[in-house]
Design an enzyme around this catalytic site. Structure first.
Site, mmCIF file in Angstrom:
data_model
loop_
_atom_site.group_PDB
_atom_site.id
_atom_site.type_symbol
_atom_site.label_atom_id
_atom_site.label_comp_id
_atom_site.label_asym_id
_atom_site.label_seq_id
_atom_site.Cartn_x
_atom_site.Cartn_y
_atom_site.Cartn_z
ATOM 1 C CE LYS A 87 5.703 -0.746 -15.219
ATOM 2 N NZ LYS A 87 4.503 -1.561 -15.375
HETATM 3 C C1 E4P Z 1 2.265 -1.109 -12.712
HETATM 4 O O1 E4P Z 1 2.846 -0.552 -13.621
HETATM 5 C C2 E4P Z 1 1.998 -2.547 -12.663
HETATM 6 O O2 E4P Z 1 1.799 -3.009 -13.970
HETATM 7 C C3 E4P Z 1 0.757 -2.891 -11.914
HETATM 8 O O3 E4P Z 1 0.091 -1.758 -11.421
HETATM 9 C C4 E4P Z 1 0.874 -4.024 -10.963
HETATM 10 O O4 E4P Z 1 -0.363 -4.257 -10.401
HETATM 11 P P1 E4P Z 1 -0.795 -5.635 -9.699
HETATM 12 O O5 E4P Z 1 -0.265 -5.605 -8.304
HETATM 13 O O6 E4P Z 1 -2.276 -5.606 -9.744
HETATM 14 O O7 E4P Z 1 -0.185 -6.739 -10.524
#
Ligand code: E4P
Length: 217
Positions: A87
């Protein structure tokens, strides 16, 4: 549409896996910290533990923000397990790293995407997944679902193979609307996934079927 669970909690991952509908896991440094997973060695071990629970892709996020360090860290993450997807944040060195990883057979998830232009760049750089954060856009009075629709339109115009991974899902209607628009994947919490199960007519209907069965037996 593929279902990923957005957590580093092993019990929740197991529960989603046992439900039989789980296609993968996304994590981020905040989700790791929430589970008390700190320190490089513990974090790397936790990624392997997650991979051993699920069959699908597991996103592991780099902390580095400059090209050389992103590459080094990403290669280390990718070597942990063949289910790992690296990522990478949507920053300039991140785009360069996406291209490098794509050229070198390492799968990627471009994270922290908030605009169609960023998603276009991620696709051009060869990202495997692009993660538009729809909940965080909704939080600032911007239409997160509209971004998913824009990206779907752009990717279909040119046949980009980057998969749209709708992230920052807050509730069941996000999932349903993402499915209508044609997101390839959604990642959300266990609550939002299990929320899809619920309907009061299912509950009352089942109650009546069971009561009627008991009358005759
Ligand atoms: C995506 O890969 C992120 O980990 C995640 O969806 C972020 O979500 P949040 O806005 O609830 O922190």
């Amino acid at each position: 549409m593929k279902f990923f669970i957005d957590t580093a909690n092993l019990d929740e991952i197991r529960e989603a896996q046992e439900l039989g509908v789980l296609d993968g896991v996304t994590t981020n440094p905040s989700l790791m910290a929430k589970e008390g997973i700190t320190g490089r060695d513990k974090i790397l071990k936790h990624y392997v533990d997650i991979c051993e629970i699920v069959d699908g892709d597991v996103s592991a996020e780099v902390i580095a923000t400059d090209f050389d360090k992103i590459i080094k860290e990403g290669e280390q993450l990718a070597e942990l397990h063949d289910q790992i997807v690296v990522k990478v944040p949507m920053i300039e060195d991140g785009v360069k790293a996406l291209k490098y990883f794509s050229d070198n057979g390492i799968r990627t998830n471009c994270t922290l995407v908030f605009s169609a232009g960023q998603a276009l760049l991620a696709a051009k750089a060869g990202a495997t997944y692009v993660s538009p954060f729809i909940g965080r856009l909704d939080d600032i009075s911007t239409d997160g679902l509209n971004l998913i629709a824009e990206i779907r339109h752009i990717y279909d115009n040119y046949g980009y193979e980057t998969q749209i991974l709708a992230a920052s899902i807050r509730h069941t209607m996000h999932i349903i609307n993402c499915a209508k628009i044609g997101a390839d994947v959604m990642t959300g919490g266990l609550d939002s996934i299990k929320g899809l199960l619920k309907h009061p007519l299912t509950d009352s209907g089942l109650e009546k079927f069971l009561a009627d069965y008991k009358k005759g037996n």
